[in-house]
Design a protein around this motif. Structure first.
Motif, PDB file in Angstrom:
ATOM      1  N   ASN A  88       0.885  -1.259  -0.128  1.00 18.24           N
ATOM      2  CA  ASN A  88      -0.033  -0.017   0.040  1.00 18.24           C
ATOM      3  C   ASN A  88       0.899   1.233   0.051  1.00 18.24           C
ATOM      4  O   ASN A  88       1.158   1.837   0.949  1.00 18.24           O
ATOM      5  CB  ASN A  88      -0.944  -0.051   1.363  1.00 18.24           C
ATOM      6  CG  ASN A  88      -1.971   1.075   1.078  1.00 18.24           C
ATOM      7  OD1 ASN A  88      -1.980   1.769   0.134  1.00 18.24           O
ATOM      8  ND2 ASN A  88      -2.673   1.264   2.244  1.00 18.24           N
ATOM      9  N   SER A  89       1.648   1.510  -1.109  1.00 15.54           N
ATOM     10  CA  SER A  89       2.501   2.519  -1.275  1.00 15.54           C
ATOM     11  C   SER A  89       2.159   3.038  -2.917  1.00 15.54           C
ATOM     12  O   SER A  89       2.464   2.176  -3.728  1.00 15.54           O
ATOM     13  CB  SER A  89       3.814   2.098  -1.017  1.00 15.54           C
ATOM     14  OG  SER A  89       4.825   2.978  -1.287  1.00 15.54           O
ATOM     15  N   TYR A 238       6.592   3.017   4.912  1.00 10.67           N
ATOM     16  CA  TYR A 238       5.584   2.525   4.229  1.00 10.67           C
ATOM     17  C   TYR A 238       5.623   0.935   3.879  1.00 10.67           C
ATOM     18  O   TYR A 238       4.674   0.324   3.516  1.00 10.67           O
ATOM     19  CB  TYR A 238       5.653   3.192   2.917  1.00 10.67           C
ATOM     20  CG  TYR A 238       4.846   4.700   3.088  1.00 10.67           C
ATOM     21  CD1 TYR A 238       3.428   4.813   3.042  1.00 10.67           C
ATOM     22  CD2 TYR A 238       5.439   5.580   3.293  1.00 10.67           C
ATOM     23  CE1 TYR A 238       2.968   5.976   3.181  1.00 10.67           C
ATOM     24  CE2 TYR A 238       5.128   7.098   3.315  1.00 10.67           C
ATOM     25  CZ  TYR A 238       3.731   6.946   3.304  1.00 10.67           C
ATOM     26  OH  TYR A 238       3.185   8.376   3.573  1.00 10.67           O
ATOM     27  N   GLU A 242       2.024  -4.771   7.684  1.00 10.58           N
ATOM     28  CA  GLU A 242       0.842  -4.291   7.852  1.00 10.58           C
ATOM     29  C   GLU A 242       0.162  -3.608   6.676  1.00 10.58           C
ATOM     30  O   GLU A 242      -0.991  -3.717   6.212  1.00 10.58           O
ATOM     31  CB  GLU A 242       0.447  -3.463   9.236  1.00 10.58           C
ATOM     32  CG  GLU A 242       0.904  -3.992  10.455  1.00 10.58           C
ATOM     33  CD  GLU A 242       2.081  -3.403  10.996  1.00 10.58           C
ATOM     34  OE1 GLU A 242       2.964  -3.124   9.896  1.00 10.58           O
ATOM     35  OE2 GLU A 242       2.607  -3.704  12.033  1.00 10.58           O
ATOM     36  N   ARG A 243       1.057  -3.194   5.892  1.00  9.59           N
ATOM     37  CA  ARG A 243       0.763  -2.527   4.524  1.00  9.59           C
ATOM     38  C   ARG A 243       1.023  -3.407   3.297  1.00  9.59           C
ATOM     39  O   ARG A 243       0.962  -2.913   2.196  1.00  9.59           O
ATOM     40  CB  ARG A 243       1.416  -1.285   4.698  1.00  9.59           C
ATOM     41  CG  ARG A 243       1.133  -0.371   5.582  1.00  9.59           C
ATOM     42  CD  ARG A 243       1.647   1.079   5.331  1.00  9.59           C
ATOM     43  NE  ARG A 243       1.434   1.778   4.190  1.00  9.59           N
ATOM     44  CZ  ARG A 243       0.495   2.626   4.119  1.00  9.59           C
ATOM     45  NH1 ARG A 243      -0.312   2.859   4.902  1.00  9.59           N
ATOM     46  NH2 ARG A 243       0.139   3.268   3.017  1.00  9.59           N
ATOM     47  N   PRO A 276       5.509   2.800  10.999  1.00  7.87           N
ATOM     48  CA  PRO A 276       4.441   2.900  10.357  1.00  7.87           C
ATOM     49  C   PRO A 276       3.374   4.305  10.868  1.00  7.87           C
ATOM     50  O   PRO A 276       2.721   4.842  10.289  1.00  7.87           O
ATOM     51  CB  PRO A 276       3.537   1.881  10.767  1.00  7.87           C
ATOM     52  CG  PRO A 276       4.199   0.978  11.656  1.00  7.87           C
ATOM     53  CD  PRO A 276       5.513   1.412  11.947  1.00  7.87           C
ATOM     54  N   VAL A 279       3.211   7.488   8.386  1.00 11.01           N
ATOM     55  CA  VAL A 279       2.400   7.225   7.177  1.00 11.01           C
ATOM     56  C   VAL A 279       1.372   8.324   7.000  1.00 11.01           C
ATOM     57  O   VAL A 279       0.835   8.813   7.954  1.00 11.01           O
ATOM     58  CB  VAL A 279       1.604   5.640   7.245  1.00 11.01           C
ATOM     59  CG1 VAL A 279       0.438   5.806   5.977  1.00 11.01           C
ATOM     60  CG2 VAL A 279       2.573   4.684   7.038  1.00 11.01           C
ATOM     61  N   CYS A 281      -1.929   9.617   5.841  1.00  9.84           N
ATOM     62  CA  CYS A 281      -3.243   9.018   5.998  1.00  9.84           C
ATOM     63  C   CYS A 281      -4.336  10.257   5.416  1.00  9.84           C
ATOM     64  O   CYS A 281      -5.475  10.201   5.539  1.00  9.84           O
ATOM     65  CB  CYS A 281      -3.638   8.601   7.089  1.00  9.84           C
ATOM     66  SG  CYS A 281      -2.688   7.283   7.857  1.00  9.84           S
TER      67      CYS A 281
END
Length: 518
Positions: A88-89, A238, A242-243, A276, A279, A281
């Motif tokens: 997720n990046s 990132y 978890e991502r 994290p 990050v 958001c």
């Protein structure tokens, strides 16, 4: 004499029964010379087909490891598999960094790592299992993928873990990447197809200075700023478990899970512990606006049959995210608009019955292109129409496109709606015949939602779309401020205020302009 008589007999049969009756058959098929191909052969046992015990073997299985990494698999018959890591990046996360980091990471992917001294060593290792590798970045996702034989799964997962978590990022690799990025930027401005550049411009206009409006391609001024220290800082934020999603198609879930635990569970990345908490958001903020680029397009395509000088425009309006229920009606609307280039050929399957063909390309011979696009993200979306024409007819072209936007809210015919829904379902099912496409679908859905909707569920949602749904989402969309991108000779191009006025009118016409002198 015997030969002569046999020829005579054969000629008599041809005259009496026709050529098919005298065709010579091979020895293997000589027993059934007159049986049609549509009729079962007599005396042959009835075939016994393999049966599948429900959908269990082909449903997507998802497991979350202790460190937060999600493992998703979809079994599929065959000797080869596609396995990859999705992160997720993307360029939308570069708010606190110079733009272009995701572009750099895409070009640096599968270079030297802690286990492999160079990219050549990685490719040689994959060749032993008939494998290939690739990395692609978008505005919200980075995807590392490998296709190889199933028996090499352990090697593939080990290589992926090393490429994602242990890249060396050597000085010579960074310098080579800078050269590659500069070349791509030059090529982007020189290529005859303006669609990638227009897509960049329309996103910049729609989401000015935030999230998905940030440049996907590295700007020239950022090329020298990006170094190993900056990349490690970005990766630390990132590239955390978890991502990430480890997705596999054509593999058994338990085996993929075993490889994930072995190579991805207790691995310390080369940049140290993840943070994290840093990050970004930010939610996508739709602004609307216009981005114009005056450019001489006369020498874009030289040769014996050069493309004529054209002006390209793209007009877009905000839709919704792919997490919302209205995403499916917007997908049907996009399919209903369809379109393409003026040189496209084919029947209904090629989209020749879509609105942009029937109402635009078939009626206005001077237009070279009219195509609808739908970009959707986790917090917003954009429906655009791209059109191309001679610079002297730009104003008329813009008015034709604004009229098409207004007509979207008109009553949709039953035949037209059913055709669009059928075409969308067939496109979905045909694309999901391909193993790499299934891999990307599994990975993206699990990364965004933690689960996967199966094709038959999506087809049911498409079937449920009604004409009132299309009218409702279109009316909502037309209330938004338009986003406009224009490229080429823009002497006759109308202002953003005039385009907004046209999209707010009943007929989509631009305000009249009165000139004392022409």
């Amino acid at each position: 004499m015997a030969v002569h008589m046999s020829r005579f007999g054969c000629w008599c049969r041809i005259q009496r029964f026709g050529i098919a009756a005298c065709r010579q058959y091979s020895s293997s098929g000589g027993g059934y010379p007159n049986v049609s191909l549509s009729t079962p052969l007599p005396g042959i046992p009835k075939p016994i087909f393999a049966s599948v015990d429900g959908h269990e073997k082909y449903e997507t299985k998802i497991t979350t490891l202790e460190n937060g990494l999600r493992v998703a698999s979809q079994n599929k018959f065959g000797q080869f598999c596609t396995v990859g890591i999705l992160v997720n990046s993307g360029s939308r996360h570069e708010t606190k960094y110079p733009s272009g980091i995701a572009h750099f990471l895409e070009k640096l992917a599968f270079s030297s790592t802690s286990q492999y001294g160079s990219k050549d060593e990685i490719l040689l290792s994959l060749e032993k299992h008939g494998g290939i590798c690739d990395c692609q970045t978008s505005r919200d996702t980075t995807m590392y993928a490998v296709s190889a034989e199933v028996k090499g799964l352990d090697t593939v997962v080990s290589l992926l873990a090393d490429a994602v978590l242990q890249p060396r990022l050597l000085d010579e690799e960074l310098e080579m990447t800078r050269m590659t990025v500069r070349f791509e930027l030059e090529d982007l401005n020189m290529r005859p197809d303006p669609e990638p550049l227009l897509t960049e411009m329309i996103h910049a206009a729609a989401y000015w200075g935030n999230t998905v409006g940030l440049p996907r391609f590295c700007p020239v001024e950022s090329v020298e700023k990006i170094d190993r220290k900056l990349l490690h800082s970005y990766l630390r934020s990132y590239y955390c478990p978890e991502r990430m999603v480890l997705a596999g198609v054509g593999v058994e879930h338990e085996r993929l899970l075993e490889c994930a635990r072995k190579h991805l569970l207790n691995v310390k990345p080369v940049w140290g512990m993840s943070t994290p908490g840093q990050v970004d958001c930010s939610m996508a903020q739709y602004t609307g606006g216009i981005v114009k680029m005056e450019k001489d397009m006369s020498d874009v395509s030289l040769g014996p049959t050069p493309i004529p000088e054209l002006t390209h425009i793209m007009i877009g309006l905000e839709t919704c995210s792919f997490l919302e229920d209205d995403f499916i009606p917007f997908a049907v609307l996009n399919m209903m608009m369809g379109g393409g280039g003026s040189f496209s050929a084919g029947g209904p399957g090629k989209g020749m019955f879509t609105r942009l063909y029937l109402n635009v390309l078939n009626r206005h011979h001077w237009m070279y292109n009219a195509t609808s696009y739908h970009h959707s993200y986790e917090d917003s979306g954009l429906l655009c129409i791209h059109a191309s024409a001679d610079p002297r007819q730009v104003r008329e072209m813009v008015e034709i496109i604004t009229r098409e936007f207004i007509q979207m809210a008109s009553t949709t015919g039953e035949v037209e709606l059913e055709r669009a829904k059928t075409q969308l379902k067939s496109m979905l099912m045909m694309n999901l015949e391909s193993r790499p496409v299934i891999f990307e679908d599994v990975g993206r859905q699990v990364l965004a939602t933690g689960k996967r909707k199966l094709p038959h569920e999506l087809c049911q949602l498409i079937s449920n779309v009604t004409a009132s749904d299309i009218k409702r989402v279109t009316t909502k969309m037309l209330r938004r401020k338009p986003s406009v991108a224009a490229l080429g000779d823009l002497t006759e191009f109308p202002s953003h205020e005039h385009i907004q006025a046209a999209l707010s009118s009943k007929d989509g016409r631009l305000p009249r302009m009165y000139r004392l002198f022409r």
